[in-house]
Design a protein around this motif. Structure first.
Motif, PDB file in Angstrom:
ATOM      1  N   ARG B 169       0.832  -1.219   0.000  1.00  0.00           N
ATOM      2  CA  ARG B 169       0.000   0.000   0.000  1.00  0.00           C
ATOM      3  C   ARG B 169       0.851   1.247   0.000  1.00  0.00           C
ATOM      4  O   ARG B 169       2.001   1.235   0.413  1.00  0.00           O
ATOM      5  CB  ARG B 169      -0.892   0.008   1.238  1.00  0.00           C
ATOM      6  N   TYR B 170       0.230   2.323  -0.424  1.00  0.00           N
ATOM      7  CA  TYR B 170       0.894   3.622  -0.407  1.00  0.00           C
ATOM      8  C   TYR B 170       0.906   4.182   1.004  1.00  0.00           C
ATOM      9  O   TYR B 170       0.026   3.883   1.809  1.00  0.00           O
ATOM     10  CB  TYR B 170       0.169   4.606  -1.318  1.00  0.00           C
ATOM     11  N   GLN B 171       1.894   5.002   1.302  1.00  0.00           N
ATOM     12  CA  GLN B 171       1.919   5.680   2.583  1.00  0.00           C
ATOM     13  C   GLN B 171       1.941   7.186   2.351  1.00  0.00           C
ATOM     14  O   GLN B 171       2.512   7.655   1.356  1.00  0.00           O
ATOM     15  CB  GLN B 171       3.165   5.260   3.367  1.00  0.00           C
ATOM     16  N   ALA B 172       1.317   7.884   3.285  1.00  0.00           N
ATOM     17  CA  ALA B 172       1.272   9.342   3.153  1.00  0.00           C
ATOM     18  C   ALA B 172       2.675   9.908   3.331  1.00  0.00           C
ATOM     19  O   ALA B 172       3.484   9.369   4.079  1.00  0.00           O
ATOM     20  CB  ALA B 172       0.338   9.930   4.205  1.00  0.00           C
ATOM     21  N   SER B 173       2.966  10.954   2.606  1.00  0.00           N
ATOM     22  CA  SER B 173       4.287  11.576   2.703  1.00  0.00           C
ATOM     23  C   SER B 173       4.151  13.061   2.412  1.00  0.00           C
ATOM     24  O   SER B 173       3.041  13.570   2.237  1.00  0.00           O
ATOM     25  CB  SER B 173       5.251  10.934   1.708  1.00  0.00           C
ATOM     26  N   ARG B 174       5.281  13.737   2.359  1.00  0.00           N
ATOM     27  CA  ARG B 174       5.233  15.169   2.067  1.00  0.00           C
ATOM     28  C   ARG B 174       4.635  15.449   0.699  1.00  0.00           C
ATOM     29  O   ARG B 174       4.090  16.507   0.434  1.00  0.00           O
ATOM     30  CB  ARG B 174       6.653  15.742   2.108  1.00  0.00           C
ATOM     31  N   TRP B 175       4.799  14.473  -0.204  1.00  0.00           N
ATOM     32  CA  TRP B 175       4.347  14.702  -1.576  1.00  0.00           C
ATOM     33  C   TRP B 175       2.967  14.122  -1.851  1.00  0.00           C
ATOM     34  O   TRP B 175       2.407  14.319  -2.888  1.00  0.00           O
ATOM     35  CB  TRP B 175       5.349  14.090  -2.544  1.00  0.00           C
ATOM     36  N   ARG B 176       2.474  13.318  -0.890  1.00  0.00           N
ATOM     37  CA  ARG B 176       1.203  12.650  -1.126  1.00  0.00           C
ATOM     38  C   ARG B 176       0.333  12.793   0.116  1.00  0.00           C
ATOM     39  O   ARG B 176       0.716  12.306   1.183  1.00  0.00           O
ATOM     40  CB  ARG B 176       1.462  11.174  -1.424  1.00  0.00           C
ATOM     41  N   SER B 177      -0.800  13.437  -0.029  1.00  0.00           N
ATOM     42  CA  SER B 177      -1.640  13.681   1.139  1.00  0.00           C
ATOM     43  C   SER B 177      -2.371  12.408   1.553  1.00  0.00           C
ATOM     44  O   SER B 177      -2.486  11.462   0.779  1.00  0.00           O
ATOM     45  CB  SER B 177      -2.657  14.768   0.813  1.00  0.00           C
ATOM     46  N   GLN B 178      -2.870  12.420   2.787  1.00  0.00           N
ATOM     47  CA  GLN B 178      -3.598  11.261   3.298  1.00  0.00           C
ATOM     48  C   GLN B 178      -4.817  10.969   2.439  1.00  0.00           C
ATOM     49  O   GLN B 178      -5.171   9.823   2.202  1.00  0.00           O
ATOM     50  CB  GLN B 178      -4.008  11.535   4.755  1.00  0.00           C
ATOM     51  N   LYS B 179      -5.432  12.020   1.926  1.00  0.00           N
ATOM     52  CA  LYS B 179      -6.631  11.837   1.113  1.00  0.00           C
ATOM     53  C   LYS B 179      -6.297  11.077  -0.179  1.00  0.00           C
ATOM     54  O   LYS B 179      -6.984  10.127  -0.559  1.00  0.00           O
ATOM     55  CB  LYS B 179      -7.209  13.215   0.772  1.00  0.00           C
ATOM     56  N   ASP B 180      -5.216  11.479  -0.827  1.00  0.00           N
ATOM     57  CA  ASP B 180      -4.781  10.785  -2.047  1.00  0.00           C
ATOM     58  C   ASP B 180      -4.444   9.332  -1.752  1.00  0.00           C
ATOM     59  O   ASP B 180      -4.802   8.423  -2.501  1.00  0.00           O
ATOM     60  CB  ASP B 180      -3.533  11.467  -2.627  1.00  0.00           C
ATOM     61  N   VAL B 181      -3.727   9.130  -0.656  1.00  0.00           N
ATOM     62  CA  VAL B 181      -3.295   7.787  -0.294  1.00  0.00           C
ATOM     63  C   VAL B 181      -4.507   6.894  -0.032  1.00  0.00           C
ATOM     64  O   VAL B 181      -4.565   5.751  -0.481  1.00  0.00           O
ATOM     65  CB  VAL B 181      -2.359   7.858   0.935  1.00  0.00           C
ATOM     66  N   ASP B 182      -5.495   7.433   0.654  1.00  0.00           N
ATOM     67  CA  ASP B 182      -6.703   6.649   0.922  1.00  0.00           C
ATOM     68  C   ASP B 182      -7.394   6.247  -0.377  1.00  0.00           C
ATOM     69  O   ASP B 182      -7.864   5.124  -0.519  1.00  0.00           O
ATOM     70  CB  ASP B 182      -7.677   7.452   1.798  1.00  0.00           C
ATOM     71  N   ARG B 183      -7.430   7.189  -1.303  1.00  0.00           N
ATOM     72  CA  ARG B 183      -8.064   6.886  -2.583  1.00  0.00           C
ATOM     73  C   ARG B 183      -7.303   5.774  -3.314  1.00  0.00           C
ATOM     74  O   ARG B 183      -7.881   4.837  -3.849  1.00  0.00           O
ATOM     75  CB  ARG B 183      -8.099   8.159  -3.439  1.00  0.00           C
ATOM     76  N   LEU B 184      -5.963   5.879  -3.292  1.00  0.00           N
ATOM     77  CA  LEU B 184      -5.148   4.888  -3.990  1.00  0.00           C
ATOM     78  C   LEU B 184      -5.221   3.527  -3.300  1.00  0.00           C
ATOM     79  O   LEU B 184      -5.180   2.481  -3.952  1.00  0.00           O
ATOM     80  CB  LEU B 184      -3.687   5.353  -4.041  1.00  0.00           C
ATOM     81  N   ASN B 185      -5.327   3.547  -1.970  1.00  0.00           N
ATOM     82  CA  ASN B 185      -5.299   2.290  -1.233  1.00  0.00           C
ATOM     83  C   ASN B 185      -6.644   1.573  -1.218  1.00  0.00           C
ATOM     84  O   ASN B 185      -6.718   0.441  -0.778  1.00  0.00           O
ATOM     85  CB  ASN B 185      -4.840   2.531   0.205  1.00  0.00           C
ATOM     86  N   GLU B 186      -7.659   2.270  -1.687  1.00  0.00           N
ATOM     87  CA  GLU B 186      -8.991   1.682  -1.595  1.00  0.00           C
ATOM     88  C   GLU B 186      -9.043   0.318  -2.279  1.00  0.00           C
ATOM     89  O   GLU B 186      -9.539  -0.660  -1.717  1.00  0.00           O
ATOM     90  CB  GLU B 186      -9.989   2.643  -2.235  1.00  0.00           C
ATOM     91  N   SER B 187      -8.496   0.233  -3.513  1.00  0.00           N
ATOM     92  CA  SER B 187      -8.538  -1.048  -4.202  1.00  0.00           C
ATOM     93  C   SER B 187      -7.430  -1.982  -3.739  1.00  0.00           C
ATOM     94  O   SER B 187      -7.391  -3.143  -4.099  1.00  0.00           O
ATOM     95  CB  SER B 187      -8.407  -0.817  -5.705  1.00  0.00           C
ATOM     96  N   ARG B 188      -6.524  -1.463  -2.917  1.00  0.00           N
ATOM     97  CA  ARG B 188      -5.406  -2.289  -2.471  1.00  0.00           C
ATOM     98  C   ARG B 188      -5.635  -2.876  -1.088  1.00  0.00           C
ATOM     99  O   ARG B 188      -4.712  -3.430  -0.494  1.00  0.00           O
ATOM    100  CB  ARG B 188      -4.120  -1.459  -2.450  1.00  0.00           C
ATOM    101  N   SER B 189      -6.849  -2.761  -0.577  1.00  0.00           N
ATOM    102  CA  SER B 189      -7.073  -3.216   0.788  1.00  0.00           C
ATOM    103  C   SER B 189      -7.239  -4.731   0.874  1.00  0.00           C
ATOM    104  O   SER B 189      -7.012  -5.319   1.917  1.00  0.00           O
ATOM    105  CB  SER B 189      -8.289  -2.513   1.379  1.00  0.00           C
ATOM    106  N   GLY B 190      -7.635  -5.375  -0.213  1.00  0.00           N
ATOM    107  CA  GLY B 190      -7.837  -6.825  -0.165  1.00  0.00           C
ATOM    108  C   GLY B 190      -6.616  -7.583  -0.650  1.00  0.00           C
ATOM    109  O   GLY B 190      -5.488  -7.122  -0.548  1.00  0.00           O
TER     110      GLY B 190
END
Lengths: 227, 417
Positions: B169-190
């Protein structure tokens, strides 16, 4: 599959009797030996005969049989005598007694959905020569240039037999078994001359893993299908 | 009267539209190509010679680096050649995994091809769209093998390991906000299969997007229609395979005609072109992406229902399990011997071919019973295609050379080997 397969084999053997010789291969493959002199004639029949129709030349590969069937370090009797040291190259008398260079041709028939492999040995070990198949299949052009470049097999009648993969001005044929893996020359930048120069290669060649030939009984054909 | 001579132009080897290190020597009359002479070999690494000096299982990684945009398909051909000589039966689950990853690889390859081909002839935005989806497929590679490109995932006798239950999964960082990460991780949760299923559900829509940009685009058609026409007879003469021969109207696909693994059980169609020009080959490849998507979906459904081994239980060709090694001396010796000496492959010669994204990728393997191949030859589809380049560009304009190089889907890793 097998009935279909034997049918193809019998068609080929009927059409080209005396000019091709079946070689032992895996049950799913069909391969023949052809004399170098008959190569073009056999190829033309294979392409044009209505029952064969091998329209595609898929691949041409040169092979150098110099070291065939020889271990690098003898290990079979190693427990009593210790390992042999290094490779003993250069002399003849390997396990393969026959001409050194061969061309391996892979053919494909789109019409009949068949594959076929041909092998032609070059009669002369010093100047290996084969006839070109560019007149039969246009795709032979680059494949034969590659075999010429890497193995030094000369293709008689080839329209444009130049080196293809190696450097401009390269000396030697790198895929021959007596060509060292590290090569003979390397390039570096010469600050004084202000250009790239060729110098003899400095690294020494070493083999980390010996080539070991073992008879594995489990793969013996008479044991297949048991266990 | 002044002497008029043709102008010789050197195209490449460092030209962005040459797709790598192609040097083309073009003889031009004004802007028309009279003669083209491709010089290849600038990326020649001697893969086949290197493989002759290594145990069989240590060369799998080299295969990835041949055609470095369709990695697993190359491994597949090499591993299949070995299996043919060894006479090993691959477990069914491993066959499905291989087919699934072959098709993921095909989409991966065609996406790069579409993006780069578009970029070459002036459609910038397709490139960005294609790389968005490539990223997801690279994640599938990463989940299963740990690397994004050079996987070394196929092994003789099966695949390295079973499909994982979690996705990275993606992790939040200076370049990627928590909101973006949540969106990207949505399909990666399973699990990985959930992720791939989600991908297959949205991918047809993505292909529609690319097609909206290109298929009826006037500029795109002007650049591709009637460029580089190859007749079916000529295509066979020139040794074309894959989308190149199908673009010329011959329905030849190894997956249908000489099915390997479980392709015989898959439901898919082969798209075929009519005119044999660059536009038809574009349509063929785009449709192939849709068909590959269908195959991936079928594999996902099967793999969900059928757990099982993914490696043949032949101790000669598979390394011992880690836990066996910890408690058992013989397994430790086995592990050592496996990774130093390797295994011997019975004497013989065989040719194994797969339908790689670019065409027929074949491996000719000659073994004399040793632990290293006696001769390995890779039949690269791009090599045969590129040899036809002079014929395809003759009489066209200079700008069309770029379109023809693009349509051939050349990758120099496999052409030069």
């Amino acid at each position: 599959m097998s009935a279909h397969f034997t049918q193809l084999a019998s068609r080929i053997e009927a059409e080209l009797a005396g000019r091709v010789q079946r070689r032992p291969s895996l049950p799913c493959d069909l391969s023949y030996d052809v004399a170098a002199a008959d190569l073009v004639a056999v190829a033309t029949v294979l392409r044009d005969h209505a029952d064969l129709r091998f329209e595609l030349l898929i691949d041409v590969a040169g092979v150098d049989y110099m070291d065939y069937g020889r271990s690098e370090w003898r290990t079979q009797s190693a427990t009593s005598s210790g390992f042999g040291r290094g490779v003993n190259r250069g002399g003849s008398g390997g396990a393969h007694d026959g001409p050194r260079f061969a061309g391996l041709y892979q053919l494909l028939s789109v019409t009949h959905n068949e594959r076929l492999s041909l092998r032609a040995f070059c009669t002369d070990n010093q100047d290996p020569v084969l006839d070109t198949l560019t007149g039969v299949w246009a795709s032979a052009n680059w494949f034969e240039r590659e075999a010429f470049d890497l193995f030094g097999i000369v293709f008689n009648g080839h329209p444009d037999l130049r080196r293809i993969l190696t450097d401009y001005g390269f000396i030697g044929h790198p895929f021959r078994k007596d060509f060292p893996l590290v090569g003979n020359v390397e390039v570096k930048y010469d600050a004084e001359k202000q250009r790239v120069v060729y110098v003899p290669v400095e690294i020494t060649e070493r083999t980390l893993v010996p080539r070991v030939i073992r008879d594995d009984v489990r793969y013996a054909p008479e044991l297949k299908g048991r266990s | 009267m002044a002497e008029i001579r043709n102008f010789t132009l050197n195209f490449g080897p460092q030209h962005p539209a040459a797709h790598g290190v192609l040097r083309l020597v073009l003889e031009m009359d004004g802007e028309t190509i009279m003669k083209a002479d491709p010089h290849v070999g600038l990326l020649h690494r001697g893969t086949e010679k290197l493989a002759e000096h290594k145990p069989f299982n240590q060369s799998i990684g080299y295969m990835d680096r041949l055609d470095y945009v369709s990695m697993m398909c190359n491994e597949h051909a090499y591993v299949m050649a070995m299996e043919k000589l060894l006479g090993v039966q691959v477990p069914l689950r491993a066959q499905y995994i291989r087919v699934m990853y072959d098709e993921i690889t095909r989409i991966l390859n065609h996406l790069l091809w579409l993006g780069a081909h578009g970029l070459d002839i002036g459609a910038m935005s397709v490139f960005l769209f294609c790389f968005r989806e490539r990223e997801d497929l690279m994640d599938c590679y990463e989940a299963v093998s740990g690397t994004r490109m050079h996987a070394t995932y196929y092994r003789p006798g099966g695949v390295y390991r079973d499909l994982p239950e979690t996705m990275p999964r993606y992790q939040a960082s200076r370049w990627r906000s928590q909101k973006d990460v949540d969106r990207l991780n949505e399909s990666r949760s399973g699990s990985l299969l959930d992720f791939i299923e989600d991908f297959t559900a949205r991918f047809p829509g993505c292909v529609d997007e690319y097609e909206t940009l290109l298929t009826d685009n006037r500029i795109w058609k002007q650049r591709t229609v009637n460029i580089g026409v190859v007749t079916p007879e000529r295509a066979m003469q020139l040794g074309f395979t894959g989308p190149m021969i199908r673009g010329s109207g011959i329905a030849w696909d190894l997956r249908k005609k000489q099915p390997y693994e479980v392709y015989a059980d898959m439901d898919f169609d082969i798209p075929v072109g009519v005119n044999g020009d660059c536009y038809d080959r574009y349509l063929v490849r785009v449709e192939e992406m849709r068909q590959s998507n269908r195959i991936v979906r079928q594999c996902v459904d099967w793999l969900r229902k059928n757990p099982g081994p993914v490696m043949a239980d032949d101790r000669k060709i598979r390394q011992p399990r880690r836990e066996e090694m910890k408690g058992d001396m013989e397994s430790l010796i086995h592990h050592f011997k496996y990774f130093t000496e390797g295994f011997s492959v019975p004497e013989g010669e065989t040719y194994a071919a797969v339908e790689a994204p670019k065409g027929e990728f074949g491996v000719l393997l000659v073994s004399d019973g040793a632990n290293k191949p006696y001769r390995l030859h890779c039949r690269a589809p791009g090599f045969a295609h590129l040899s036809a380049l002079p014929e395809m560009v003759e009489g066209h304009m200079l700008a069309d050379v770029v379109a023809v190089i693009g349509t051939q889907d050349i990758v120099f890793g496999e052409v030069d080997r």
